[in-house]
Design an enzyme around this catalytic site. Structure first.
Site, PDB file in Angstrom:
ATOM      1  N   GLU D  61       0.738  -1.162   0.102  1.00 18.37           N
ATOM      2  CA  GLU D  61      -0.417   0.024  -0.317  1.00 18.37           C
ATOM      3  C   GLU D  61       0.897   1.405  -0.137  1.00 18.37           C
ATOM      4  OE1 GLU D  61      -0.841  -2.570   1.667  1.00 18.37           O
ATOM      5  OE2 GLU D  61      -3.350  -3.444   0.944  1.00 18.37           O
ATOM      6  N   HIS D 130     -11.266  -6.727   7.433  1.00 13.53           N
ATOM      7  CA  HIS D 130     -12.370  -5.963   6.943  1.00 13.53           C
ATOM      8  C   HIS D 130     -13.555  -5.153   6.985  1.00 13.53           C
ATOM      9  CE1 HIS D 130      -9.572  -8.852   5.454  1.00 13.53           C
ATOM     10  NE2 HIS D 130      -9.701  -8.452   4.476  1.00 13.53           N
TER      11      HIS D 130
HETATM   12  C1  LIG Z   1      -1.561  -4.718   4.287  1.00 13.35           C
HETATM   13  C2  LIG Z   1      -2.910  -5.977   3.482  1.00 13.35           C
HETATM   14  N1  LIG Z   1      -3.177  -5.517   2.154  1.00 13.35           N
HETATM   15  C3  LIG Z   1      -3.938  -6.414   1.516  1.00 13.35           C
HETATM   16  C4  LIG Z   1      -4.157  -7.594   1.771  1.00 13.35           C
HETATM   17  C5  LIG Z   1      -5.953  -7.977   1.433  1.00 13.35           C
HETATM   18  N2  LIG Z   1      -4.926  -9.512   0.705  1.00 13.35           N
HETATM   19  C6  LIG Z   1      -5.214 -10.767   1.463  1.00 13.35           C
HETATM   20  S1  LIG Z   1      -4.159 -11.847   0.808  1.00 13.35           S
HETATM   21  C7  LIG Z   1      -4.253 -11.084  -0.682  1.00 13.35           C
HETATM   22  C8  LIG Z   1      -3.328 -11.057  -1.020  1.00 13.35           C
HETATM   23  C9  LIG Z   1      -1.993 -12.380  -0.788  1.00 13.35           C
HETATM   24  O1  LIG Z   1      -1.052 -13.054  -1.771  1.00 13.35           O
HETATM   25  P1  LIG Z   1       0.150 -14.026  -1.142  1.00 13.35           P
HETATM   26  O2  LIG Z   1       1.250 -13.091   0.252  1.00 13.35           O
HETATM   27  O3  LIG Z   1       0.897 -14.470  -2.301  1.00 13.35           O
HETATM   28  O4  LIG Z   1      -0.542 -15.264  -0.029  1.00 13.35           O
HETATM   29  P2  LIG Z   1      -1.404 -15.952  -0.985  1.00 13.35           P
HETATM   30  O5  LIG Z   1      -3.223 -15.610  -0.200  1.00 13.35           O
HETATM   31  O6  LIG Z   1      -1.608 -16.273  -2.363  1.00 13.35           O
HETATM   32  O7  LIG Z   1      -1.053 -17.222   0.292  1.00 13.35           O
HETATM   33  C10 LIG Z   1      -3.818  -9.703  -0.458  1.00 13.35           C
HETATM   34  C11 LIG Z   1      -3.929  -8.933  -1.499  1.00 13.35           C
HETATM   35  C12 LIG Z   1      -4.088  -8.046   3.214  1.00 13.35           C
HETATM   36  N3  LIG Z   1      -4.680  -8.794   3.957  1.00 13.35           N
HETATM   37  N4  LIG Z   1      -3.214  -6.995   3.792  1.00 13.35           N
END
Ligand SMILES: Cc1ncc(C[n+]2csc(CCOP(=O)(O)OP(=O)(O)O)c2C)c(N)n1
Ligand SMILES: Cc1ncc(C[n+]2csc(CCOP(=O)(O)OP(=O)(O)O)c2C)c(N)n1
Ligand SMILES: [Mg+2]
Ligand SMILES: [Mg+2]
Lengths: 328, 372, 372, 328
Positions: D61, D130
């Site tokens: 972000e 959320h």
């Molecule tokens: C700081 C933050 N920004 C956005 C999100 C929303 N979000 C939840 S999971 C995700 C994707 C994460 O991808 P990755 O790190 O590859 O983990 P995966 O879900 O594939 O295990 C996002 C953008 C969040 N949880 N925290």
């Protein structure tokens, strides 16, 4: 045994006392080691307690607070220094989403006894980001406690209490008052200190109430003194705790005086004055003879230092507001 | 195998002019430069040092609230600054007075910020030199965004020398630990942006030695993100110029980001508020004095280029004039009016702020004649 | 020289069990393991998959608000989880149900969080498994801090197997772009902390392919910070176990951090709210099905270890029991009382919160008998 | 030409219209491309405007907002999506110290026409982070403008106006109202839309005023409807702009009704209600027949979803507060 100390020395003494009292207490921040912090609040502590208890951190505020969280989970009691008010924001996420919420998230099974020390406020002729008053951001955040001291004695006892607190405390230090002196009982027992979250009537008066905290308490007291020349007897309250707020003490005062002016350096809109005004008009509705007035920084970024004296609340602006409450 | 067995090799330090003022060739970074050009660099270095010293003096005299001196880092800054083309954009920290100089930003404007008459006050797009950024590392992301704009504008890889644009962003060894700097690396690499990251490793972040931030040389970070990193002698203006040129050229031509670590030394205090005797040994400073960035150019010009004393006298005189000019101009800088704080918060003042302004104007007026 | 000429070599992917279920040796990571131990890993994998599938079903039935499935990542999680010693601490994201399993955290507790009866609610220090952390990357710094505590407690490098402690922290390919993760790398490297960073590169961050985060393999980041990084076949539970063991051992013995990139695939949706057909091709999933982390262990056990059908039937029966138990227990989870929201905000409730609580209690009481 | 659209579709239409109108407008965020955002607000935009105008960002972000600042310096007009309220904090530093201050720092020579879209608020049964309502943090920050829409028509016009604004705007979208429908004039001229920073009386009434914004406007309207059964005629104001605040519209209403209840999901302490109470008691002191009351989230972290309905203000809690204002 009372000694005369500057606020800086009182804070240093409090840190030293806590480091001695509890070996789970650690200090971390930028330049807190050899340098003793840019304001020398941690002066001499690394020498006496070692590099693993007084930790010069890599230069990331998020890292400082985030690792304090991990230390707390491991049973430590970190005291983090943020170098200046305007540099706390890189850690905002860790403070708001982790420090403030983990105890709750765990249903009370993990504690976050983290103290976050922030020198704050203006009036020192500094460049941008070195004079801000971000306290309202933290006081709006459930799960945090927020306090600020206005004199050396409180600096000493409140910092000890904050470090001893099992809840996270954001501890705001009024940097322009660091070098002011006062009597401090450095041998006082922690248990004997006034309660951390109680406000204090620092001057009693009958005609109107001034509420201030941190750097503005001294200014409010000066204003009260000046007001006597106009024949007005002002009560002055040092709020001390910004979250929770000791509403009762303020309300009692207003029930007596009927008039209230809240003073702080932070921008007025959604500053602490807003909350106090909202509470007081609710709880002392029939006692108020005039609306609660607020004197604070304007709703602008903290200005260039050559105009900060005009921007900051001072005795005249406080008295002007007092005048206005009497014109209702 | 053990995971921890590997010992990385000691890094090369690109150097084209030794501390003694001897030109050396580097196989990878040939630099074609005339003695006149070196004289011009000398002039930059000398004037920057003089201006910086004058600013420190002005602070001592109470004319500035603070000054962050670039003493010792002139070569790192002038080398990078002179490698920029006019269309390139620079994103400084708070210490790049030498770069500001190369971008023709009036030193007095910089002084205004440290005097406290403004929070910056210049237009980044006028000289393609961004406002100073005090929050560590924040500007590296601004550079990335600007570079995204450059790429979208089609100003990369066209081959037109006036059009292709690079972005140069500065940060310190300490700031390299901030999340923002690392996010900037990630963005620049992922989108192959025309950004050159220029880390002045001056060995210290206030009182913290660079070892608090990293156990391996900082230039090495880049390779982890997938772009080249290189360490240069930051006290050698020729090396700084040569390597910056290559990196900027490669950025402009669409080859993506580079990290340059200019290995240098903060010869003065962190700022005028700082007292370095509390945390570092004076011997360290002595060692680095032998590597002074200006002396070596002077030595070269005298010994190898046969430049006569008049040239140095001329620069000296010019420095003196500069110092006088900025001293006077600094003292003449007017304080902002109390009501000015309401201006430029928004493009158009909001109703509520206009009301605060007018209430405050009335309040101020109430003192007039009241002998406040 | 051009700065951008260097092409890094393709990374090795440590593998000890092929997708076909054939044991292969890796010169650097020998793994001594009995067939009984492999059977036990199979059991973990199968039960985790069943539990995870049951949770997805419960969400479809409206019993959970959301579920983040670990389908396809069981080997990456069980391999790492089983490499932990009991005194080690794990810091998960929101998807490490397989690690939770290995730490003996009751699956029903996890379901409680996704059902919305709590925000977590377990005690990190009970099983040495931290609360799930939803904010991407934040937990990596918690791991670093915890490891600082471990080091200060003298629980590193003593040579006592029960005492030396490592910290294992998880994050995704997407989260690797967050500033916090990079600050964690920096802190861990600078202080040589006993942390193993375990990146499950499941190729996707919701809809974004890993190429949006990096143009080079993620394990490579570590070298830039000065510690080892390695890529392993994340669908090979033996490789995950073997390499995690080495990394954790080296952490415990004081050799500092490691980054492990477990190359795997998110076989399901990001969460039950997600629709991956919008952004990825079904062929991709088909390819990865051939690399299924459980099938290969099964194939090995049948073909190479001669394990009989009864064993698999037994696991199947155990899975069924598990599924029934958690389904029932999940449905039986009670909603928190409205007044409980005031509890555990602070260690001791503040006066002002106590007042809100009591006002709200009065308010709620006012409906009683009023037939609300 | 009015069509019936969901708020989500109205926001999508606004983005589309701005992308068409001004090629300096860019959209950036996580998953805003092929996926169209987790709420589908950017659905189809990348397909139609390309990957360099609708940008799937790396997952940071701070990176999103920090690079938006650089884009703005280069003359672009970035529209950033933060995926959920609780994930804006990693960008807090860039928002508070850069986005909000650069125009001021440059003495007006650089503009920051950045729009930061944040789906916010609760009531959707989500996991932690959320469902938060962080608007007060931004409204307390000088240099930012903060707005929120409560219906599809406003969603459409206010988002267009925010993107067209030369000041940075934090645009809060009430996620639980995304699927509510309303009439939207998608061909309306930007210039004809109601002013962005004006509140709107959405129901006029004589007995007491309710001020709400975003997700709570619908709830306030329901409460007003229910109140008619008690014979009370409530005026409902949709605040729309949280910074600046259209104090005048609120004060006029209170001058008429004499009673005010402010409603929001955010925690009460230092929430928007505090500021409105403080302003109203100051400017309508003699009109108030009862104190300004606030109905909001409690001063706790946003709770687990199975208890959120109890935590969030609802019709009954609003009516309870209205009752209380009549008991003064
Ligand atoms: C700081 C933050 N920004 C956005 C999100 C929303 N979000 C939840 S999971 C995700 C994707 C994460 O991808 P990755 O790190 O590859 O983990 P995966 O879900 O594939 O295990 C996002 C953008 C969040 N949880 N925290
Ligand atoms: C986010 C943030 N935290 C703290 C500071 C205070 N501070 C100003 S300069 C400095 C040291 C920076 O060191 P380095 O990056 O090496 O740059 P140098 O000053 O040596 O040029 C610190 C900690 C700051 N400006 N910003
Ligand atoms: Mg430095
Ligand atoms: Mg992923």
């Amino acid at each position: 045994m009372a000694s005369t100390l500057t606020m800086a020395a009182a804070l240093n003494a409090a840190l030293r006392e806590r480091l001695e009292a509890d070996d789970k207490v650690l200090i971390m921040g930028m330049d807190v080691g050899k340098l003793g912090g840019v304001f020398r609040i941690t002066d001499g502590l690394q020498k006496d307690f070692g590099e693993d208890r007084v930790i010069d951190a890599p230069l990331g505020e998020s890292g400082i607070i985030g690792s304090a969280v991990g230390l707390a989970i491991r049973g430590y009691r970190p005291v983090c220094e943020i170098q200046f008010d305007g540099f706390v924001y890189p850690a905002f996420d860790q403070i708001v989403s982790q420090v403030a919420k983990i105890h709750n998230r765990s249903l009370g099974q993990v504690r976050m006894p983290i103290t976050i020390r922030i020198p704050y406020g203006g009036g020192i002729g500094a460049v941008e980001h070195h004079s801000e008053s971000p306290e309202a951001y933290f006081a709006h955040t459930a799960g945090l406690k927020v306090v600020t001291c206005s004199n050396p004695a409180d600096a000493f006892s409140m910092l000890r209490q904050s470090i001893a607190s099992d809840d996270p405390v954001v501890f705001f230090e009024p940097k322009r008052r660091y070098w002011g002196k006062g009597e401090v009982d450095v041998t006082g027992l922690l248990a004997d200190a006034p309660q951390l979250h109680r406000a204090r009537v620092v001057r009693s008066g009958a005609d109107a109430t001034l509420v201030a905290y941190g750097p503005m308490v001294a200014t409010a007291l000066q204003a009260a003194k000046a007001a006597t020349e106009d024949g007005r007897d002002l009560e002055v309250i040092d709020l001390r705790s910004l979250s929770p707020i000791d509403t009762g003490t303020v309300v009692s005062s207003v029930q007596k005086t009927g008039r209230l002016v809240v003073v702080h350096e932070a921008s007025v809109t959604l500053g602490m004055g807003a909350e106090i005004a909202a509470r007081v008009q609710e709880r002392a509705f029939y006692s108020l003879e005039a609306p609660v007035l607020r004197v604070g920084g304007f709703d602008t970024p903290y200005p260039a230092s050559r105009v900060e004296e005009e921007w900051l609340p001072d005795v005249d602006r406080i008295l002007d507001a007092v005048d206005r409450t009497f014109s209702f | 195998m053990t995971l921890h067995g590997h010992v990385p090799p000691e890094p090369d330090l690109v150097q084209l002019l030794t501390p003694e003022g001897v030109r050396v060739d580097h196989p990878d970074f040939p630099l074609e430069i005339t003695d006149d050009e070196i004289k011009s660099l000398y002039r930059d270095l000398a004037l920057v040092r003089r201006f910086d010293g004058e600013a420190t003096a002005l602070q001592r005299q109470g004319e500035l609230g603070l000054w962050a001196s670039c003493l010792g880092q002139e070569a790192a800054q002038v080398g990078a600054g002179r490698a920029l083309r006019s269309q390139d954009m620079a994103f400084p920290t708070y210490r790049e007075h030498g770069v500001a100089w190369c971008r023709d930003v009036d030193p007095v404007t910089l002084l205004g910020m440290f005097r406290g008459v403004s929070l910056g006050g210049w237009n980044p797009n006028e000289n393609n030199f961004n406002l100073y950024t005090i929050v560590l590392g924040a500007q590296t992301l601004h550079a990335v965004g600007y570079a995204m704009g450059v790429a979208r504008d089609g100003a990369v890889g066209t081959g037109e020398p006036e059009r292709d644009t690079a972005v140069l962003t500065f940060f310190g060894d300490g700031a390299s630990s901030q999340g923002d700097v690392n996010e900037a690396f990630i963005w620049a690499a992922a989108a192959n942006l025309p950004v050159v990251f220029y880390c002045q490793n001056n060995q210290w972040a206030i009182s913290e030695p660079v070892e608090r931030q990293s156990r391996v040389p900082l230039f090495q970070r880049a390779s982890g993100f997938g772009f080249p990193g290189i360490r240069i002698d930051g006290n050698d203006v020729l090396a700084c110029l040569a390597v910056s040129r290559v990196a900027l050229d490669e950025a402009r031509s669409g080859q993506g980001p580079t990290l340059i670590e200019a290995f240098t030394y903060r010869m003065g205090a962190h700022t005028t508020s700082d007292d370095p005797t509390r945390y570092r040994l004076s011997e360290e400073l002595e060692t680095w004095k032998h590597r002074d960035p200006i002396e070596r150019v002077r030595a070269y010009l005298i010994r190898e280029a046969g430049v006569a004393q008049e040239f140095f006298d001329g620069i000296e005189a010019e420095s003196e004039e500069l110092a006088i000019r900025i001293r006077q101009a600094c003292r003449a800088l007017e304080d902002p009016s109390p009501l000015s704080v309401f201006d430029q918060v928004y493009v158009e003042i909001t109703d509520e702020l206009a009301e605060q302004r007018s209430d405050y104007a009335d309040y101020l007026a109430s003192f007039e004649g009241a002998g406040r």
